[in-house]
Design a protein around this motif. Structure first.
Motif, PDB file in Angstrom:
ATOM      1  N   GLN A   1       0.833  -1.207   0.000  1.00 30.51           N
ATOM      2  CA  GLN A   1       0.000   0.000   0.000  1.00 30.51           C
ATOM      3  C   GLN A   1       0.865   1.254   0.000  1.00 30.51           C
ATOM      4  O   GLN A   1       0.481   2.285  -0.567  1.00 30.51           O
ATOM      5  CB  GLN A   1      -0.938  -0.019   1.208  1.00 30.51           C
ATOM      6  CG  GLN A   1      -2.040   1.026   1.151  1.00 30.51           C
ATOM      7  CD  GLN A   1      -2.985   0.938   2.322  1.00 30.51           C
ATOM      8  OE1 GLN A   1      -3.002  -0.066   3.045  1.00 30.51           O
ATOM      9  NE2 GLN A   1      -3.769   1.968   2.540  1.00 30.51           N
ATOM     10  N   LEU A   2       2.050   1.173   0.617  1.00 28.59           N
ATOM     11  CA  LEU A   2       2.949   2.332   0.661  1.00 28.59           C
ATOM     12  C   LEU A   2       3.581   2.618  -0.694  1.00 28.59           C
ATOM     13  O   LEU A   2       4.159   3.694  -0.896  1.00 28.59           O
ATOM     14  CB  LEU A   2       4.051   2.097   1.700  1.00 28.59           C
ATOM     15  CG  LEU A   2       3.626   2.117   3.168  1.00 28.59           C
ATOM     16  CD1 LEU A   2       4.779   1.691   4.063  1.00 28.59           C
ATOM     17  CD2 LEU A   2       3.123   3.496   3.565  1.00 28.59           C
TER      18      LEU A   2
ATOM     19  N   THR B   1       0.048   7.816   0.073  1.00 28.85           N
ATOM     20  CA  THR B   1      -0.020   6.996   1.283  1.00 28.85           C
ATOM     21  C   THR B   1       1.066   7.390   2.276  1.00 28.85           C
ATOM     22  O   THR B   1       2.117   7.911   1.904  1.00 28.85           O
ATOM     23  CB  THR B   1       0.131   5.499   0.947  1.00 28.85           C
ATOM     24  OG1 THR B   1       1.384   5.284   0.260  1.00 28.85           O
ATOM     25  CG2 THR B   1      -1.011   5.030   0.074  1.00 28.85           C
ATOM     26  N   GLN B   2       0.793   7.117   3.543  1.00 23.64           N
ATOM     27  CA  GLN B   2       1.738   7.447   4.612  1.00 23.64           C
ATOM     28  C   GLN B   2       1.512   6.494   5.771  1.00 23.64           C
ATOM     29  O   GLN B   2       0.362   6.234   6.160  1.00 23.64           O
ATOM     30  CB  GLN B   2       1.542   8.894   5.068  1.00 23.64           C
ATOM     31  CG  GLN B   2       2.429   9.300   6.237  1.00 23.64           C
ATOM     32  CD  GLN B   2       2.114  10.691   6.735  1.00 23.64           C
ATOM     33  OE1 GLN B   2       1.226  11.363   6.214  1.00 23.64           O
ATOM     34  NE2 GLN B   2       2.823  11.137   7.759  1.00 23.64           N
ATOM     35  N   ARG B   3       2.588   5.986   6.330  1.00 24.16           N
ATOM     36  CA  ARG B   3       2.482   5.073   7.465  1.00 24.16           C
ATOM     37  C   ARG B   3       2.245   5.857   8.751  1.00 24.16           C
ATOM     38  O   ARG B   3       2.857   6.896   8.981  1.00 24.16           O
ATOM     39  CB  ARG B   3       3.749   4.229   7.606  1.00 24.16           C
ATOM     40  CG  ARG B   3       3.645   3.117   8.631  1.00 24.16           C
ATOM     41  CD  ARG B   3       4.931   2.307   8.681  1.00 24.16           C
ATOM     42  NE  ARG B   3       4.804   1.150   9.548  1.00 24.16           N
ATOM     43  CZ  ARG B   3       4.961   1.160  10.865  1.00 24.16           C
ATOM     44  NH1 ARG B   3       5.267   2.302  11.469  1.00 24.16           N
ATOM     45  NH2 ARG B   3       4.826   0.077  11.577  1.00 24.16           N
TER      46      ARG B   3
ATOM     47  N   ILE C   1      -1.815   2.358   7.660  1.00 25.72           N
ATOM     48  CA  ILE C   1      -1.393   3.229   6.561  1.00 25.72           C
ATOM     49  C   ILE C   1      -2.530   4.162   6.175  1.00 25.72           C
ATOM     50  O   ILE C   1      -3.664   3.725   5.951  1.00 25.72           O
ATOM     51  CB  ILE C   1      -0.949   2.389   5.349  1.00 25.72           C
ATOM     52  CG1 ILE C   1       0.257   1.503   5.747  1.00 25.72           C
ATOM     53  CG2 ILE C   1      -0.582   3.281   4.173  1.00 25.72           C
ATOM     54  CD1 ILE C   1       0.683   0.532   4.685  1.00 25.72           C
TER      55      ILE C   1
ATOM     56  N   THR D   1      -4.305   6.835   3.588  1.00 31.12           N
ATOM     57  CA  THR D   1      -4.374   7.085   2.146  1.00 31.12           C
ATOM     58  C   THR D   1      -5.104   8.396   1.899  1.00 31.12           C
ATOM     59  O   THR D   1      -6.241   8.567   2.360  1.00 31.12           O
ATOM     60  CB  THR D   1      -5.106   5.941   1.421  1.00 31.12           C
ATOM     61  OG1 THR D   1      -4.411   4.713   1.652  1.00 31.12           O
ATOM     62  CG2 THR D   1      -5.167   6.205  -0.081  1.00 31.12           C
ATOM     63  N   ASN D   2      -4.434   9.305   1.210  1.00 35.39           N
ATOM     64  CA  ASN D   2      -5.005  10.628   0.911  1.00 35.39           C
ATOM     65  C   ASN D   2      -5.518  11.326   2.179  1.00 35.39           C
ATOM     66  O   ASN D   2      -6.556  11.993   2.164  1.00 35.39           O
ATOM     67  CB  ASN D   2      -6.138  10.497  -0.111  1.00 35.39           C
ATOM     68  CG  ASN D   2      -5.646   9.991  -1.452  1.00 35.39           C
ATOM     69  OD1 ASN D   2      -4.510  10.253  -1.837  1.00 35.39           O
ATOM     70  ND2 ASN D   2      -6.487   9.264  -2.165  1.00 35.39           N
TER      71      ASN D   2
ATOM     72  N   PHE E   1      -6.625   5.020   8.621  1.00 37.55           N
ATOM     73  CA  PHE E   1      -6.263   3.701   8.093  1.00 37.55           C
ATOM     74  C   PHE E   1      -7.449   2.738   8.089  1.00 37.55           C
ATOM     75  O   PHE E   1      -7.524   1.824   7.255  1.00 37.55           O
ATOM     76  CB  PHE E   1      -5.092   3.097   8.886  1.00 37.55           C
ATOM     77  CG  PHE E   1      -5.410   2.746  10.311  1.00 37.55           C
ATOM     78  CD1 PHE E   1      -6.017   1.545  10.632  1.00 37.55           C
ATOM     79  CD2 PHE E   1      -5.084   3.617  11.355  1.00 37.55           C
ATOM     80  CE1 PHE E   1      -6.302   1.218  11.953  1.00 37.55           C
ATOM     81  CE2 PHE E   1      -5.369   3.304  12.664  1.00 37.55           C
ATOM     82  CZ  PHE E   1      -5.983   2.098  12.972  1.00 37.55           C
TER      83      PHE E   1
ATOM     84  N   THR F   1      -9.550   2.005   4.819  1.00 38.43           N
ATOM     85  CA  THR F   1      -9.058   1.182   3.723  1.00 38.43           C
ATOM     86  C   THR F   1      -9.766  -0.169   3.746  1.00 38.43           C
ATOM     87  O   THR F   1      -9.778  -0.852   4.770  1.00 38.43           O
ATOM     88  CB  THR F   1      -7.540   0.972   3.816  1.00 38.43           C
ATOM     89  OG1 THR F   1      -6.877   2.239   3.697  1.00 38.43           O
ATOM     90  CG2 THR F   1      -7.044   0.044   2.729  1.00 38.43           C
TER      91      THR F   1
ATOM     92  N   SER G   1      -7.106   4.106  -5.128  1.00 36.33           N
ATOM     93  CA  SER G   1      -7.094   5.216  -4.169  1.00 36.33           C
ATOM     94  C   SER G   1      -8.164   6.260  -4.440  1.00 36.33           C
ATOM     95  O   SER G   1      -8.465   7.072  -3.567  1.00 36.33           O
ATOM     96  CB  SER G   1      -5.714   5.887  -4.166  1.00 36.33           C
ATOM     97  OG  SER G   1      -5.359   6.321  -5.470  1.00 36.33           O
TER      98      SER G   1
ATOM     99  N   ALA H   1      -8.848   3.800   0.629  1.00 34.59           N
ATOM    100  CA  ALA H   1      -8.374   3.018  -0.512  1.00 34.59           C
ATOM    101  C   ALA H   1      -9.046   1.653  -0.488  1.00 34.59           C
ATOM    102  O   ALA H   1      -9.627   1.236   0.517  1.00 34.59           O
ATOM    103  CB  ALA H   1      -6.855   2.864  -0.471  1.00 34.59           C
TER     104      ALA H   1
END
Length: 345
Positions: A160-161, A166-168, A186, A188-189, A193, A196, A229, A242
């Motif tokens: 997903q990264l 995306t950002q953890r 994670i 997304t936008n 998390f 998702t 996404s 996502a």
């Protein structure tokens, strides 16, 4: 008198439910091929026979073109296919190496030529890849990319990264007791998390309370991954961040397998010169080992196949700490070396 249900009856019921579910499953599990068949003048060819054959499994699906010359073959497992057109008064025409992906439609428009049906024409031009049937923004990873990309700890959720936006989530994680599968949190936008959606072979693969993946699959078992996404289909209504759809492998007409073993040992780590010098403590003992494999092949060629995989992780991690041991004088009650006044409060 209590009635009992035999194991055989339960097995038959489970198989019937499985067959019914396969027909009712969402398009997210499969892909499709669609197109238009025309003659040399560009007119639609009605009633042409369309044969779609899986090049690896040998299985085939047939349909016919409608009054507009259009055809559509759905519920295709992601793979490489050959599309063949047969119509009375026209040469047989086929297009090979048509790639079908999860939750996508590959368009194959073919023009047949006048001639005998025993003659054949092979179309070798590259098929257009522009999507016209949907507007989703997605990143797709095929089998080779899944095998070759360096994924730390072989954690499936790391893919997903590799998609944009995306950002953890750092600084907070679920406890290991409630997340033994090691799912990563994670964003997304900018969405949470838990927004998702995870789909595995068309089934919901998301914990409804924790919002993380339930089955974190072995990478050797994954055939394809699609991470959408933006602008995903309405069938994924619960997602706000996502949609991660994954398709597992199946056997083919040939036997294939894999085996892997990864190991990290503390004996190969460098020493900390401040706490682990030559006359100080050594690197703590520890070992991390991940191993497994997969195998697949035919049971009945062109009809029935099998696939199995296994992965295990064994680890023991050591640690080091620094502490102070009281001197003999301090044990005897002499604390004068502390240079700190001692008094009875």
């Amino acid at each position: 008198m209590r009635k009992s249900v035999s194991f055989g009856g339960l097995l038959v019921l489970a198989l019937l439910c499985g067959l019914w579910a396969s027909r009712a499953s969402a398009q997210a599990v499969y892909g499709s091929i669609a197109g238009t068949v025309t003659d040399p003048q560009g007119a639609a060819v009605v009633g042409a026979k369309v044969i779609v054959r899986d090049q690896n499994k040998g299985t085939s699906t047939e349909t016919t073109t409608n009054e507009s010359g259009n055809y559509s073959v759905t519920h295709l497992v992601p793979d490489a296919y050959t599309v063949r057109i047969e119509a009375q008064g026209f040469k047989g025409t086929e297009a090979k190496d048509v790639i079908v992906n999860v939750d996508t439609s590959s368009r194959v428009d073919l023009q047949v030529q006048l001639g005998s049906a025993s003659e054949s024409v092979e179309v070798t031009s590259e098929l257009p890849q522009l999507k016209t049937d949907r507007a989703d923004v997605a990143t797709t990873f095929d089998t080779k990319q899944i095998e070759d990309l360096p994924i730390y700890n072989r954690n499936f959720t790391t893919f997903q990264l590799l998609s944009p936006g995306t950002q953890r989530l750092n600084g907070w994680n679920h406890a290991a007791s409630e997340n033994p599968q090691g799912s990563q949190q994670i964003l997304t936008n900018g969405q949470h998390f838990a927004g998702t959606a995870f789909e595995l072979d068309g089934t919901d693969n998301q914990d409804p309370i924790l919002g993380i993946i339930v089955i974190n699959p072995n990478l050797d078992s994954i055939n394809e991954v699609k991470i959408t996404s933006q602008d995903y289909d309405a069938e994924f209504g619960k997602a706000i961040g996502a949609v991660v759809t994954s398709q597992t492998k199946s056997g083919s007409n040939d036997f294939h397998g894999s085996i892997f073993d990864f190991q990290r040992s503390n004996s190969n780590f460098a020493k900390n010169p401040f706490t682990q010098g030559l006359d100080k403590a050594s690197v703590p003992g520890g070992n991390w080992n991940q191993f497994g494999g997969s195998v697949g092949g035919p049971i009945i060629k062109n009809k029935l196949f099998f696939f199995a995989d296994y992965q295990a992780t064994r680890s023991h991690v050591g640690g080091s700490s620094k502490d102070r041991i009281p001197t003999a004088a301090e044990v005897g009650g002499d604390l004068s070396a502390w240079n700190t006044p001692i008094f009875d409060p």
